[in-house]
Design a protein around this motif. Sequence first.
Motif, PDB file in Angstrom:
ATOM      1  N   LEU A 129      -8.965  10.160  -6.477  1.00 17.99           N
ATOM      2  CA  LEU A 129      -9.064   9.682  -7.857  1.00 17.99           C
ATOM      3  C   LEU A 129     -10.356   8.902  -8.068  1.00 17.99           C
ATOM      4  O   LEU A 129     -11.016   9.028  -9.098  1.00 17.99           O
ATOM      5  CB  LEU A 129      -7.867   8.789  -8.192  1.00 17.99           C
ATOM      6  CG  LEU A 129      -6.646   9.459  -8.840  1.00 17.99           C
ATOM      7  CD1 LEU A 129      -5.518   8.454  -8.984  1.00 17.99           C
ATOM      8  CD2 LEU A 129      -6.993  10.062 -10.188  1.00 17.99           C
TER       9      LEU A 129
ATOM     10  N   SER B  41     -14.389  17.435 -20.074  1.00 14.00           N
ATOM     11  CA  SER B  41     -15.171  16.935 -18.948  1.00 14.00           C
ATOM     12  C   SER B  41     -16.628  17.382 -19.044  1.00 14.00           C
ATOM     13  O   SER B  41     -17.526  16.682 -18.567  1.00 14.00           O
ATOM     14  CB  SER B  41     -14.554  17.408 -17.628  1.00 14.00           C
ATOM     15  OG  SER B  41     -15.205  16.818 -16.528  1.00 14.00           O
TER      16      SER B  41
ATOM     17  N   PRO C 175      -7.273  15.637  -7.651  1.00 14.95           N
ATOM     18  CA  PRO C 175      -7.617  15.297  -9.038  1.00 14.95           C
ATOM     19  C   PRO C 175      -8.526  16.343  -9.662  1.00 14.95           C
ATOM     20  O   PRO C 175      -9.140  17.161  -8.970  1.00 14.95           O
ATOM     21  CB  PRO C 175      -8.326  13.954  -8.895  1.00 14.95           C
ATOM     22  CG  PRO C 175      -8.905  13.983  -7.517  1.00 14.95           C
ATOM     23  CD  PRO C 175      -7.908  14.724  -6.679  1.00 14.95           C
TER      24      PRO C 175
ATOM     25  N   ASP D  17     -15.049  16.529 -11.893  1.00 18.07           N
ATOM     26  CA  ASP D  17     -15.849  15.892 -12.938  1.00 18.07           C
ATOM     27  C   ASP D  17     -17.057  16.775 -13.238  1.00 18.07           C
ATOM     28  O   ASP D  17     -17.959  16.909 -12.423  1.00 18.07           O
ATOM     29  CB  ASP D  17     -16.298  14.508 -12.462  1.00 18.07           C
ATOM     30  CG  ASP D  17     -17.099  13.747 -13.502  1.00 18.07           C
ATOM     31  OD1 ASP D  17     -17.400  14.327 -14.565  1.00 18.07           O
ATOM     32  OD2 ASP D  17     -17.435  12.577 -13.244  1.00 18.07           O
TER      33      ASP D  17
ATOM     34  N   GLY E  42     -16.737  12.756 -16.854  1.00 21.28           N
ATOM     35  CA  GLY E  42     -15.495  12.190 -16.360  1.00 21.28           C
ATOM     36  C   GLY E  42     -14.433  13.249 -16.137  1.00 21.28           C
ATOM     37  O   GLY E  42     -14.376  14.245 -16.863  1.00 21.28           O
ATOM     38  N   PRO E  43     -13.589  13.061 -15.127  1.00 22.26           N
ATOM     39  CA  PRO E  43     -12.498  13.999 -14.867  1.00 22.26           C
ATOM     40  C   PRO E  43     -11.363  13.768 -15.856  1.00 22.26           C
ATOM     41  O   PRO E  43     -11.011  12.635 -16.176  1.00 22.26           O
ATOM     42  CB  PRO E  43     -12.069  13.648 -13.436  1.00 22.26           C
ATOM     43  CG  PRO E  43     -12.409  12.196 -13.306  1.00 22.26           C
ATOM     44  CD  PRO E  43     -13.637  11.966 -14.145  1.00 22.26           C
ATOM     45  N   THR E  44     -10.779  14.847 -16.359  1.00 23.78           N
ATOM     46  CA  THR E  44      -9.772  14.745 -17.409  1.00 23.78           C
ATOM     47  C   THR E  44      -8.647  15.740 -17.185  1.00 23.78           C
ATOM     48  O   THR E  44      -8.888  16.877 -16.769  1.00 23.78           O
ATOM     49  CB  THR E  44     -10.401  15.019 -18.795  1.00 23.78           C
ATOM     50  OG1 THR E  44     -11.494  14.133 -19.000  1.00 23.78           O
ATOM     51  CG2 THR E  44      -9.395  14.819 -19.907  1.00 23.78           C
TER      52      THR E  44
ATOM     53  N   LEU F  89      -2.543  10.369 -11.218  1.00 25.26           N
ATOM     54  CA  LEU F  89      -3.323  11.263 -12.057  1.00 25.26           C
ATOM     55  C   LEU F  89      -3.025  11.018 -13.528  1.00 25.26           C
ATOM     56  O   LEU F  89      -3.940  10.966 -14.362  1.00 25.26           O
ATOM     57  CB  LEU F  89      -3.011  12.723 -11.702  1.00 25.26           C
ATOM     58  CG  LEU F  89      -3.533  13.219 -10.353  1.00 25.26           C
ATOM     59  CD1 LEU F  89      -2.961  14.588 -10.033  1.00 25.26           C
ATOM     60  CD2 LEU F  89      -5.052  13.271 -10.354  1.00 25.26           C
TER      61      LEU F  89
ATOM     62  N   GLN G 108      -6.350   9.802 -15.207  1.00 26.55           N
ATOM     63  CA  GLN G 108      -7.189  10.882 -15.737  1.00 26.55           C
ATOM     64  C   GLN G 108      -6.692  11.453 -17.062  1.00 26.55           C
ATOM     65  O   GLN G 108      -7.382  12.257 -17.681  1.00 26.55           O
ATOM     66  CB  GLN G 108      -7.289  12.028 -14.721  1.00 26.55           C
ATOM     67  CG  GLN G 108      -8.076  11.697 -13.470  1.00 26.55           C
ATOM     68  CD  GLN G 108      -8.382  12.946 -12.642  1.00 26.55           C
ATOM     69  OE1 GLN G 108      -7.657  13.937 -12.664  1.00 26.55           O
ATOM     70  NE2 GLN G 108      -9.481  12.895 -11.909  1.00 26.55           N
TER      71      GLN G 108
END
Length: 419
Positions: free
Chosen positions: A155, A202, A285, A288, A292-294, A362, A366
């Motif tokens: 994460l 992302s 996760p 990215d 940002g990771p989503t 998560l 995220q």
Amino acid sequence: MKRLTKAGLLASSTLIATGAMAQTELSMWYHGAGNEVESNILGGIIEDFNAAQSDWTVSVESFPQGSYNDSVVAGALSGNLPCILDVDGPVMPNWAWSGYMQPLPISEEAIAGHLDSTVGRWDGEIYSVGLWDAAVALYTRQATLDALGLRTPTLDNPWTGEEFMAALEAAKASGEFEYAFDPGMAWTGEWYPYAFSPFLQSFGGDIVDRSTYQTAEGALNGEAAMEFGEWWQSLFTEGYAPGTSQDPADRDNGFIEGKYAFSWNGNWAAVATLEGGVDDVVFLPAPDFGNGPTIGAGSWQFGASGTCEHPDGVAEFVEFALQDKYLAAFSDGIGLIPATEEAAAMTENYAPGGALEPFFGLSEGQALVRPVSPGYVVAAKVFEKAMADIANGADVADTLDAAVDEIDADIEANSGYGH
């Protein structure tokens, strides 16, 4: 023991009957018909609530999930809605804007500590609250990571887009898999915006411009969205992923059977994966891609219909149902993510050290809810078609521009949806 006379028994019976009559009925519609486990848990909560107080009595009618939304729309048009509505999180703003729902008079204290995505807000007010959420992760095997020489993302340090594509290239080059990546193309409908728009976000794009909710221009067809679209199409043209003709059975079992190195899937499939013999599965996760990771967020929730005369009773029921023991029961029963950390600690799978513990992190770290707009119900369908068309080889720029035009026309036709 004191004996009751006949007159005393009659008086006692009258008091009991009067107490029962004093309870106001709150009818409920629910989407879980056919799911015996889910129905039994909800039935237990309702039974406990009805016995715990003397003001309200809740009765439930369940519908198949596939026809539930249509039933609510039909009920609204005919003036035949229940008091308590079950609503899918991203649909709620549309129902609120349409008058199908009203604000839920629940206190902020009652939802303190809940995952943000389990609280449905529209136009500055709370309309619905959920007992669980769902999250998507990148499934793989530890053996796959080891064999391909890949680091395990976390994460705090997820894969970059470049690392993710390098992982897919390594899996493809190994010759060990039919496809490196299974995004789940056999699933349609809400899966597409729920699962795939986080990749777009992302990259820096979105389904609509969330600063105004008045247009998709620039969000769905800007430079970032174009980059996403080209990447999305490359997954299929370069043979990394199966396309829209994927066999549904392969979607359900392909990762378990070793056909796919990586699978983009929800926590609801995790238990079946473990039971299918994948004892070294790891839940990674989202990568990215630069912004940002989503992952998606927002699942089914309870609220008060627009015609309900007792929203205070609905709020009392919802607050009762939010007890951690019930959140944990739903999680243990149907595998979804409990709405609070305390409830997660009470579960078999989401407690610290549990097999599905990563999903709570998560969802907490995220998750991004889908666009909070009444227009989402139309935009979601437009996005789904665009993603399928691009996967099938359509021109990326033309497809995204056409999607923007369609979404914007709908927003204009509905006078901005009240934003």
